[in-house]
Every structure is written in structure tokens, then in C-alpha cells.
Design a protein around this motif. Structure first.
Motif, PDB file in Angstrom:
ATOM      1  N   ASP A 111      -7.232   0.666   2.016  1.00  0.00           N
ATOM      2  CA  ASP A 111      -7.317  -0.314   2.784  1.00  0.00           C
ATOM      3  C   ASP A 111      -6.799   0.145   4.345  1.00  0.00           C
ATOM      4  O   ASP A 111      -6.976  -0.123   5.172  1.00  0.00           O
ATOM      5  CB  ASP A 111      -6.145  -2.002   2.065  1.00  0.00           C
ATOM      6  CG  ASP A 111      -7.077  -2.409   1.700  1.00  0.00           C
ATOM      7  OD1 ASP A 111      -8.252  -2.640   1.643  1.00  0.00           O
ATOM      8  OD2 ASP A 111      -6.124  -3.243   1.199  1.00  0.00           O
ATOM      9  N   HIS A 134      -9.433   2.101   6.026  1.00  0.00           N
ATOM     10  CA  HIS A 134      -9.580   1.039   6.568  1.00  0.00           C
ATOM     11  C   HIS A 134      -9.029   0.580   7.758  1.00  0.00           C
ATOM     12  O   HIS A 134      -9.566   0.858   9.862  1.00  0.00           O
ATOM     13  CB  HIS A 134      -9.983   0.045   5.842  1.00  0.00           C
ATOM     14  CG  HIS A 134     -10.323  -0.795   7.101  1.00  0.00           C
ATOM     15  ND1 HIS A 134      -9.580  -1.863   7.654  1.00  0.00           N
ATOM     16  CD2 HIS A 134     -12.139  -1.352   7.531  1.00  0.00           C
ATOM     17  CE1 HIS A 134     -10.660  -3.219   8.320  1.00  0.00           C
ATOM     18  NE2 HIS A 134     -12.108  -2.345   8.423  1.00  0.00           N
ATOM     19  N   ASP A 135      -7.703   0.539   8.010  1.00  0.00           N
ATOM     20  CA  ASP A 135      -6.914  -0.252   8.654  1.00  0.00           C
ATOM     21  C   ASP A 135      -6.460   1.173  10.237  1.00  0.00           C
ATOM     22  O   ASP A 135      -6.454   1.304  11.146  1.00  0.00           O
ATOM     23  CB  ASP A 135      -5.318  -0.879   8.845  1.00  0.00           C
ATOM     24  CG  ASP A 135      -5.774  -1.878   8.251  1.00  0.00           C
ATOM     25  OD1 ASP A 135      -6.728  -2.064   8.233  1.00  0.00           O
ATOM     26  OD2 ASP A 135      -4.538  -2.412   7.205  1.00  0.00           O
ATOM     27  N   CYS A 158       1.284  -1.076   0.013  1.00  0.00           N
ATOM     28  CA  CYS A 158      -0.136  -0.190   0.016  1.00  0.00           C
ATOM     29  C   CYS A 158       0.956   1.779   0.227  1.00  0.00           C
ATOM     30  O   CYS A 158       0.572   2.060   0.237  1.00  0.00           O
ATOM     31  CB  CYS A 158      -1.079   0.072   1.343  1.00  0.00           C
ATOM     32  SG  CYS A 158      -1.961  -1.590   1.401  1.00  0.00           S
ATOM     33  N   ARG A 193      -6.977  -4.827   7.214  1.00  0.00           N
ATOM     34  CA  ARG A 193      -6.752  -5.226   5.432  1.00  0.00           C
ATOM     35  C   ARG A 193      -5.933  -6.212   4.779  1.00  0.00           C
ATOM     36  O   ARG A 193      -5.810  -6.723   4.533  1.00  0.00           O
ATOM     37  CB  ARG A 193      -7.774  -4.901   4.927  1.00  0.00           C
ATOM     38  CG  ARG A 193      -9.471  -4.656   5.283  1.00  0.00           C
ATOM     39  CD  ARG A 193     -10.163  -4.110   4.438  1.00  0.00           C
ATOM     40  NE  ARG A 193     -11.680  -3.946   4.796  1.00  0.00           N
ATOM     41  CZ  ARG A 193     -12.338  -3.022   4.594  1.00  0.00           C
ATOM     42  NH1 ARG A 193     -12.267  -2.418   3.772  1.00  0.00           N
ATOM     43  NH2 ARG A 193     -13.834  -3.077   4.752  1.00  0.00           N
ATOM     44  N   SER A 194      -4.819  -4.931   5.200  1.00  0.00           N
ATOM     45  CA  SER A 194      -3.150  -5.332   4.808  1.00  0.00           C
ATOM     46  C   SER A 194      -2.108  -5.337   5.350  1.00  0.00           C
ATOM     47  O   SER A 194      -2.172  -5.533   7.305  1.00  0.00           O
ATOM     48  CB  SER A 194      -3.191  -3.523   4.340  1.00  0.00           C
ATOM     49  OG  SER A 194      -3.253  -2.637   5.380  1.00  0.00           O
TER      50      SER A 194
END
Length: 463
Positions: free
Chosen positions: A129, A132-133, A115, A140-141
Motif C-alpha cells: 500500500d 502504491h501511495d 504499514c 490506499r493506506s
């Protein structure tokens, strides 16, 4: 360990694909046989249950098939003891990574899995991702799992694990450390400080050609009485160079089984990324456009054989500092023999995947140094133009190309607009480099369009 997980697990590996099973896992198993230690591997698939579902019925053991010109040699590999699917159960993965028995978390998640911005190596904070994290402790990553697991270890008063990147990134340990620290700092600055002070991110260089396993490979083993849902195919050659910098010195006895433990992996990385991966990508794009299905088939064409030797001799080796004791011309000859192995059917289409993530470290680094030194690079310019033709999604015969790339839609749109639009993609081409490439790549692209890949390659190599 958590209930149900074997106590001898010392390594969690994120991204348990064919490459690691044909390379790092074998080294770890051999090191345990040579010197002992609890270093068995818990594999993690970040997305798909395919790997887990294929390996579970066979106790997570699998067969590694060495494919040489004289035939195949099969070995059974048993070092992987369990496989988890992160998307199904992120808590189980975090619990395993946070267990005190786990001292190394290794990764092969491909370049796009970090990422980051391939052109700069920095975390992309706008990646879906990562967004989100930042807000959810169930990541997710891959960077998210590293940060959240390290956060748990810190809160539990445990030592961090060593993060061992096995992907084809230049200075991969430094890049992953930067991505992890950036993400951690956005979550908890004190956590980032702890990781920076106590964590270890050794850089590595990995080398083994591992073509995708095909149904006929599985059938061929079955005919020999070997049942395996997911064997791995690989060439005889294998190399692993690792900076010997682990948390509390905890690692398998890798030196006992041929791993080169060094102070600085950078010269090895540059040699391999540019001489192997750089020419692999060049041959993949231009060879695919010329109608060649595999690398062995491509270099069997005398025009491409002369082209790749030209790249090594005139464009890549002059930009390299050889690692201690390494003859780069001899290394190039060895690479050509590996490429020519008829048993290894490494598809040009497979190598061509994710080019937007691979181009900076494989080809653009060499171009940058050659431009600064005033060295001409017509072959590498043509390789970049070949990538541009490839990502347009249509081959020289007007047939569609299945372009696999995280930026595929954007690349196709820009390819339709022309070379300047592709050079304007800052995730791949820094502005200064794009300006320096404009004339040469535009001319190379025009020549590809006019005469086709094979003739354009022939004009470069003079074959």
C-alpha cells in the motif's frame, strides 16, 4: 464542507469500527452536549462498505449497549453524521479531510493499518500500500490519506489537522508522526518539514473492552423494540488519556466528560498495554489452546486466574513506573474484575488476531526490560510460546485454527520449522531480544507440546 456533508462535522475518523463507536464517539458526543462545538464525526471505512451500508438506513445513528453483571443499559448515539468508503471514492475522503472545518483526524485502523515495522515502529517502505501511495495521489493506506490530505491543506494555505491515534501502539502519537513524516518526505521534503513544524500528533491511551457484536445481540435488542443493524456492546468501564497537544488548541471539551488530559501519556500507555493488553493476549493464546472460548471463561478457571495474577504481580508490575496517583496492584484487581464480567463474551480467538503486530508492544517490551534487569519471566515466555503454538494453525486436539494475521502464511511456515525460525522473524523479534529469548521460549514451547497449555500454565502459577 463538500456538498452533501453536514457543516457541523469537525472530526474525520479513519477506521470506524466497533471500538471507536463504543468509546471515542461517545466521549465526543458527551463533550458536545456539555460544552457545545461543531465536532460531529464523519466516519471512513478504508476498505469495506459494510459499516456504511448498515448505518445509512438508520441515519448513521446506532445503539451502544453497556453490559454489566446486573444487566444491560442501552443508549442511542447520534454523533456520527456520515460514513464514506475510501476504496469506492478516495476523492470524497480527501476532500473531507482537507476541508477547513475539520480540525481533527482520528484513527482506529488497528496496529497493522499503519504499514510499519512493529519491532521498530518505522514505516515499512516496501509495504504494497505504501508503494502504491508513493506513486498515486489517490491513496490506499491510512498514512497515505493523512499525508495526501495534509498536502492539500498546505497547498490551500490551511492549517493542518491534529492527528489523533486511538490504537494500541506504545507512544502511538510519536509512532504515527514518524510514519507520516517518513512517507511525506518521500513525496515532498518541504511537505514533511511543514507537517513537522505545524502538525500535532498527541499520544493517547484508550481502554474499554468491546467484544464483537453477534447476531443474537441484534435479536435481543429487536425483542426490546430496538431496531439496529450494527449496535456495539461494551463493558461499563471506560478510560481515555490524551496528551493535550492539538493544533491551535482546537478540540472538544473532553476534560468536561472525564477524559484525562495530560502532558505525558507514556506511563498510562505502558500500564494499559502491558497490564491489560499483555495479559489479554497471554490469556487468549493459552486459554484458546486450553479450550476456553472467552476471557471470562478463561479466568473462571482457577489455574488461569492464578496465572494472570502471577503475571501482574511478579512479571509485569515490577517493570512499570506507575502513573501519578495510580496503585498498580489495585489496577490489577480492577482488571481481574473486568475480565470476570460474565456479560462480556470477549472471545479468545478475537483477541488472538494480528498477534505479529501486537506482540512487541504488549509482551516483548516487558520481556526486554525484565531481561535487562535480570528478572525471570517464565509466564511471559510461556505466552510467547503459546502464540507460537497458536500460529502453527493446529490446536492441541489436532483441529485447525483460523489464524487471522497479516503474516499468517509466513508464521505457519516458520512454526513448522520450529522456535528458532519464528524467533528469526525480524518484523516481530529484534535480533538481540531473539537471542535472549531463545532458551526460555524453546523450553516453554517444549513443555506446551509435552503437557498442554493448562498444565504448563499451572506449573508457572503454582496453583
Amino acid at each position: 464542507m463538500e456538498a452533501g456533508l453536514p457543516a457541523e462535522i469537525g472530526i474525520v475518523h479513519l477506521g470506524l469500527g466497533a471500538f471507536f463507536r463504543a468509546h471515542g464517539a461517545i466521549y465526543v458526543e458527551e463533550a458536545m452536549k456539555a460544552s457545545g462545538g461543531d465536532w460531529s464525526i464523519l466516519g471512513v471505512s478504508l476498505q469495506s462498505p459494510t459499516m456504511r451500508d448498515a448505518l445509512a438506513p438508520q441515519g448513521f445513528a446506532y445503539h451502544a449497549v453497556e453490559q454489566g453483571p446486573a444487566g444491560e443499559t442501552v443508549r442511542r448515539v447520534e454523533v456520527v453524521r456520515q460514513v464514506l468508503v475510501a476504496k469506492e471514492d478516495p476523492e470524497a475522503v480527501l476532500a473531507a479531510m482537507a476541508d477547513p472545518g475539520v480540525r481533527i483526524v482520528s484513527l482506529t485502523v488497528t496496529e497493522k493499518g499503519y504499514c510499519h515495522n512493529p519491532a521498530t515502529g518505522a514505516l515499512n517502505p516496501d509495504h504494497p500500500d505504501i508503494l502504491h501511495d508513493l506513486s498515486d495521489a489517490r491513496p490506499r493506506s491510512a498514512p497515505g490519506y493523512l499525508v495526501r490530505a495534509l498536502q492539500r491543506r498546505r497547498e490551500a494555505g490551511l492549517r493542518p489537522f491534529t492527528v489523533l491515534c486511538c490504537d494500541n501502539l506504545p507512544e502511538n502519537g510519536r509512532v504515527v508522526r514518524g510514519v507520516v513524516l517518513d512517507l511525506a518526505r518521500r513525496i515532498d521534503p518541504a511537505l514533511a518539514d511543514w507537517i513537522a513544524a505545524e502538525g500535532r500528533f498527541p499520544s493517547t491511551m484508550v481502554d474499554r473492552i468491546v467484544p464483537a457484536t453477534k447476531p443474537e445481540d441484534i435479536e435481543r435488542l429487536r425483542a426490546r423494540g430496538i431496531e439496529d443493524n450494527l449496535p456495539v456492546m461494551h463493558e461499563p468501564f471506560s478510560q481515555w488519556v490524551v496528551e493535550d497537544d492539538f493544533v491551535d488548541g482546537a478540540r472538544p471539551d473532553l476534560g468536561a466528560v472525564g477524559v484525562q488530559l495530560v502532558q505525558d501519556v507514556t506511563p498510562f500507555e505502558h500500564m494499559k498495554l502491558r497490564m491489560l493488553n499483555g495479559t489479554h493476549s497471554s490469556l487468549a493464546y493459552l486459554g484458546y489452546l486450553a479450550g476456553h472460548e472467552t476471557i471470562a471463561e478463561t479466568v473462571a478457571d482457577p489455574v488461569f486466574a492464578a496465572f494472570v495474577r502471577h503475571l501482574w504481580r511478579d512479571e509485569i508490575i515490577p517493570a512499570l513506573t506507575p502513573p501519578p496517583g495510580v496503585d498498580l496492584a489495585a489496577y490489577a484487581n480492577q482488571l481481574f474484575q473486568r475480565y470476570s464480567n460474565p456479560a462480556i463474551r470477549h472471545r479468545t480467538w478475537q483477541i488472538a488476531m494480528d498477534g505479529s503486530q501486537k506482540l512487541p508492544q504488549r509482551i516483548l517490551g516487558t520481556l526486554t526490560e525484565n531481561i535487562a534487569a535480570g528478572r525471570p519471566s517464565p509466564g511471559l515466555m510461556l505466552a510467547v510460546a503459546g502464540w507460537m503454538r497458536y500460529v502453527s494453525g493446529t490446536d492441541e486436539k489436532g483441529q485447525p485454527i483460523e489464524v487471522k494475521d497479516p503474516l499468517a502464511d509466513e508464521l505457519r511456515k516458520r512454526a513448522a520449522e520450529g522456535v528458532p525460525a519464528l524467533l528469526g522473524l525480524r518484523a516481530v523479534f529484534p535480533e538481540e531480544l531473539a537471542e535472549a529469548l531463545a532458551s526460555g521460549v524453546t523450553a516453554a514451547h517444549a513443555r506446551l507440546t509435552d503437557v498442554g497449555a493448562r498444565r504448563a500454565v499451572e506449573e508457572i502459577s503454582g496453583s
